[in-house]
Structure formats: C-alpha cells, structure tokens
Write an enzyme that holds these catalytic residues in place. Sequence first.
Site: not given
Ligand code: ASP
Length: 362
Positions: A224, A252, A254-255, A275-276, A278
């Site tokens: 992200t 789906r 995410g965050d 980022t991570g 989610g």
């Molecule tokens: N946080 C993002 C999600 O879960 C993924 C990412 O950070 O790469 O959609």
Amino acid sequence: MTRVPKLLLLFLLIGLCLLIGFLTTDGCKAPEPPQKAAVPEKAVLVIHGGAGAPPANELPQAERKKYKKVLEDALRQGYKALQKEKGTSLDAVVAAIEVMENSGVFNAGKGAVFTHEGRNELDASIMEGKHKMAGAVAGVTRLKNPIRAARAVMEKSPHVLMIGDGAERFALSLKVVEEVNPVYFWTEERWKELQKALKKEEMQKNQGKRLPRKAGATDRHFGTVGAVALDNNGNLAAGTSTGGLTNKRHGRVGDSPIIGAGTYADNQACAVSCTGHGETFIRHAVAHDIAARVQYKRLSVARAVAEVLDGIPEEKDGLGGVIALDRQGSWAMHYDQHTDGMFRGCITKDGKISLWIYQDKE
Ligand code: ASP
C-alpha cells in the site's frame, strides 16, 4: 641558580607543553567512525510504499533503486504542490500518492494486487486535520487514481465513504479522475503472485488444513502507499491508497479506506497512514489510537506509534507499519519486528530528501 636545576626546569616545561598538547588534541581518542548521513528531525512530507519489502538479501541493488526512484519522484511532486502559493497539505498528499499509484511498482493504482477471482478492487482515503473532513472509496475497479476520487467524496459530497459502482459514477461525473478499462491494472508480477497464492491455498485445502483465518494470509508483502503532509498554514493531511491483499475475496475491504484505521489527520494531534494486515488495523483502530495518544497523553508521534504497534499481539506473518507527522514537523516511521522492511521517505522544508527501505532509521 645552578646549572642542574635550570636543565630540570627546562625538561619539566617541555613535558608540560607536550601533555597539554596531547590532551587538547584528539590524540587520546580512538579515531571517529565514519559518520552516517544525518537523519532530519523535521519534515513537511512523509510517504510510504508499504511494509512489503522482501528480506534485505532478496532485494538486489537495482530493484532498490527502482523503488527509491519512485519514492523520490513522489516526494518531489508532493513538495512542489506544497511550494505553490496556495498549496495545501491535501494537494501534497494527492500529488505524492498519484505518482506512486501510476508507477506500477507499489500495490496501489496500476500496481494493485488481484482478488481471489482475478480482479483488481482498489481502496483509498484522505483526511485533513483542520476541520477533520474525510473522504474514501472502496472496491473501485475503473478509476485510474482512487486517491482523487477519495478527495472528491470529501470535498464534493456529504458522505465520507462510497463504494464500487456508486463511487465510480460519482467521481467520473465530476471529471476529477480518469476512467480506465480494468485491464489497465493487469500486471504480470501481480498475476503471478495471485497464482502462487491460489496454489498454496489449494495445497492447504488438499492437506485438509483449515484456510488461514487471515484474509490474504498467503501474501505477507504489503505494498500500500500513503502520505502525511504539513503545509505553511500548519494544516496536516493524510492519505492512503491500495489494491488490498492478494487473494482477498471479492468485496473485502481493508483498513486503507477506513478513517481511524488506515488513515487519520487531526491538527490537535498528528496525521497517520498505515500499511499492513488491514483486518488487524481495523480492529485496533490504529490510526486513531496513535492520534489519540498524541493528543490526550501528550506523547511524541514516535512514542505514540511505537506504543500502539508494540501493543498489538504479534503477527508472525508481519503486522505492517505506520508513518506519522505532527504540526511541528516531527515524524515517525515504524514497523513491527516480523516485517522485513518498509519503503519510505521524507522531505524537509528546505527540500532535503531521505529514503529508506530497511532498519536504517527507527
Ligand atoms: N492494509 C492493506 C489492506 O489490508 C494492505 C497493505 O497495506 O498493503 O488492504
């Protein structure tokens, strides 16, 4: 005075001079180690390209250069936006994120990962810290720059979050974002990543193993993109844009488009982009939790970020990372111990750029 004491006095004097000389020079110190490039304390724009870096020994120099080049371009474009007469932190966030979305290098815009069904569903959000206005889009498939659509939701609608076709129609009707055929998002690298993830999932099923509880747990490389900025009026802004997780199920979210989870900005506290994984960031309301600790506990951004990330139960696949910036220009970048690296950088008021991928600055 006799001849002998005169000589003795002379020797004593010479000895004293030598001793003073030795002590006042570095003669008694070990040579200084080579200096590391100074890490700037203040910044006006901080960005990340996801906590998705592979282990350091698996990322050749040429690849590192490619990522760093995009980060540098993003910082320069964001900085340019800030330098304009009426340039705002929102302009800087959008400009920087747009560069990363268009690069095809990170998991956002052109480089978005694939869903289980082989589609690209993109999410983005933006927030400003003065009035705490925010906008976000989720599950969009034909907008070249989702971050622009998120800004339109914030500025041109009474809503905060719009999804799918409705979000697309809204943004396209305002002509604020380019429409693309969904095949624009097809890249070989991401397609291969999906095939790998599908194979792994199939194998696990055949071995009678339960599917991982975590969405997209077959892919721990988060990519992200995000930006946090501070403008000349002292206003903060934050934005995040993503393709989500490889092999996520259709629908789906995410965050990244969730205000308070992946993105948050408040002039009373700080601006944050995450980022991570989610689902974890949503459950722990990470971005808001960081801002709340800065505001209520008067913690520095660095301390607040570390406290929140370190307080989340360990994820052995890697939880992810965060960037944050406050109104004084103090900033933080942090990722958990199971995450190999995070593409990231910052630019200072006088235009000095710093870039990192691994643990050179925490
Ligand atoms: N946080 C993002 C999600 O879960 C993924 C990412 O950070 O790469 O959609």
